[in-house]
Design a protein around this motif. Structure first.
Motif, PDB file in Angstrom:
ATOM      1  N   VAL A 210      42.354  96.543 -18.995  1.00  0.00           N
ATOM      2  CA  VAL A 210      43.813  96.486 -18.845  1.00  0.00           C
ATOM      3  C   VAL A 210      44.188  96.815 -17.402  1.00  0.00           C
ATOM      4  O   VAL A 210      45.025  96.150 -16.788  1.00  0.00           O
ATOM      5  N   VAL A 211      43.574  97.850 -16.851  1.00  0.00           N
ATOM      6  CA  VAL A 211      43.672  98.137 -15.410  1.00  0.00           C
ATOM      7  C   VAL A 211      42.329  97.673 -14.834  1.00  0.00           C
ATOM      8  O   VAL A 211      41.302  98.296 -15.059  1.00  0.00           O
ATOM      9  N   PRO A 212      42.344  96.526 -14.118  1.00  0.00           N
ATOM     10  CA  PRO A 212      41.107  95.761 -13.889  1.00  0.00           C
ATOM     11  C   PRO A 212      40.190  96.320 -12.804  1.00  0.00           C
ATOM     12  O   PRO A 212      40.051  95.726 -11.726  1.00  0.00           O
ATOM     13  N   CYS A 213      39.521  97.439 -13.075  1.00  0.00           N
ATOM     14  CA  CYS A 213      38.622  97.998 -12.070  1.00  0.00           C
ATOM     15  C   CYS A 213      37.406  97.098 -11.837  1.00  0.00           C
ATOM     16  O   CYS A 213      36.696  97.260 -10.849  1.00  0.00           O
ATOM     17  N   HIS A 214      37.188  96.127 -12.739  1.00  0.00           N
ATOM     18  CA  HIS A 214      36.073  95.198 -12.508  1.00  0.00           C
ATOM     19  C   HIS A 214      36.379  94.244 -11.347  1.00  0.00           C
ATOM     20  O   HIS A 214      35.488  93.567 -10.856  1.00  0.00           O
ATOM     21  N   ARG A 215      37.650  94.195 -10.894  1.00  0.00           N
ATOM     22  CA  ARG A 215      38.004  93.295  -9.785  1.00  0.00           C
ATOM     23  C   ARG A 215      37.837  93.973  -8.420  1.00  0.00           C
ATOM     24  O   ARG A 215      38.222  93.415  -7.399  1.00  0.00           O
TER      25      ARG A 215
END
Lengths: 157, 216
Positions: B172-177
């Motif tokens: 949801v909070v895209p730390c993978h980006r």
């Protein structure tokens, strides 16, 4: 105090609490009583100081709630009897037939009923039964013995 | 006589042990229970799990909104019980919308989540970083350094890294980006770690050829 998520308490005990309630107050009352027990437990849960025996804690709540149900049942029976005395008022529906043994269990005094159920349904040691119904270990043992004796009489009729 | 008596007792005890006949599944009782708890305002934290191509995902919410997302359900729930409230209950219907949006994200039909968020598991600098990260769109990447600059702390790339590691709301909070400045994939705490991060980025159409999964 690190309490486990209430979901884990439910997962571990819901089936046993339900069995205890069906045995102790009968199938008709058990569902409402289950809600009553679990809501009381959830409400009190964050303030719980000791998480070492969550099962015993739940069963203590269940014990008190079953006493309430029986008390209400007794009051209702008095009302039904009074109503039956009046010829105009129709008599309340009879309960559906239920196994004789469990009817007899429900007629035991509260401590005997709880002691017998925990001893045989859940295999609890006398020490834990004593903690749930609020008596000494010896008294818990005596309650199981007296309960069994009463049931045997009904059972061998 | 003794024999008959003993058998009688044995039978009585056996029947007590077997218990009464029980009709209906306990699941129905539990569903009713969660509804009652919510009505009384004592279902403090609710959760549900949902399948995904990168493993089963658990979503947790308070009345404020989605508060945590994670892979290891038991660990996540234990953490929430301590950090928020031990009144943690499974409630699939209250998380219907979040579960549906999660499924749509993995289907590729949803590019951003539209969910109320409860930020209470993160505070201060880290919350600021995560809220900024929440605006990084699907399919784009930023570096730890970019993100540090975007929150006006250009020298705080390392602190941004630890904000990522402590992200309570992955996906949801895209730390993978967020990638390392040298272009390396960097670490990932969810699912199987960096391979899950790579899967998510490829799913979003990011070309990862030539990127290593370790730091330079």
């Amino acid at each position: 105090m690190n309490l486990p998520p209430f979901e884990a308490v439910l997962r571990d005990n819901a089936l046993d609490v339900r069995r205890y309630l069906v045995a102790g107050v009968g199938p008709q009352e058990a569902d409402d009583c289950f809600q009553d027990v679990m809501l009381s437990a959830l409400n009190a849960y964050p303030a719980l100081r000791d998480a070492t025996n969550l099962r015993g804690w739940l069963f203590t709540i269940a014990y008190r709630k079953t006493i309430d149900v029986h008390r209400r049942g007794a009051r209702r029976r008095v009302l039904v009897a009074a109503a039956a005395a009046e010829p105009e008022v129709p008599v309340a529906h009879p309960s559906p037939p239920d196994d004789e043994l469990w009817v007899a269990v429900r007629e035991l005094p509260p401590k005997q009923r709880a002691a017998v159920l925990h001893r045989f349904l859940h295999d609890l040691p006398y020490r834990e039964i004593a903690a749930i119904i609020g008596c000494s270990e010896a008294a818990a043992r005596q309650n199981v013995r007296a309960g069994l004796a009463a049931l045997r009489e009904v059972y061998q009729r | 006589m003794t024999d008959a008596n003993t058998n009688g007792i044995g039978r009585l005890e056996a029947e007590l042990r077997a218990g009464p006949t029980i009709d209906g599944a306990v699941g129905d009782l539990l569903e009713t229970f969660v509804r009652h708890a919510a009505e009384r305002g004592i279902a403090d934290v609710v959760f549900a799990t949902t399948p995904s191509p990168v493993g089963e995902i658990t979503i947790a919410a308070t009345v404020e909104g989605v508060v945590a997302v994670g892979w290891d359900t038991d660990r996540l729930l234990a953490k929430l019980a301590v950090a928020l409230s031990p009144r943690v209950l499974e409630d699939r219907s209250r998380l219907d919308d979040a579960r549906r949006q999660m499924a749509e994200y993995f289907d590729g039909t949803r590019l951003s989540f539209d969910l109320p968020i409860d930020w209470s598991l993160t505070t201060g600098f880290r919350r600021g970083v995560l809220q900024e990260l929440a605006t990084v769109p699907f399919g784009t990447i930023v570096t730890y350094k970019d993100l540090a600059e975007r929150v006006h702390s250009p020298k705080a790339a390392r602190a941004v890294g630890s904000a990522m590691a402590a992200n309570p709301l992955p996906l949801v909070v895209p730390c993978h980006r967020v990638l390392q400045s040298g272009g390396a994939l960097g670490n990932y705490g969810g699912g199987d770690g960096p391979p899950t991060k790579a899967w998510l980025l490829r799913h979003e159409g990011v070309d990862l050829s030539g990127r290593g999964s370790t730091s330079f």
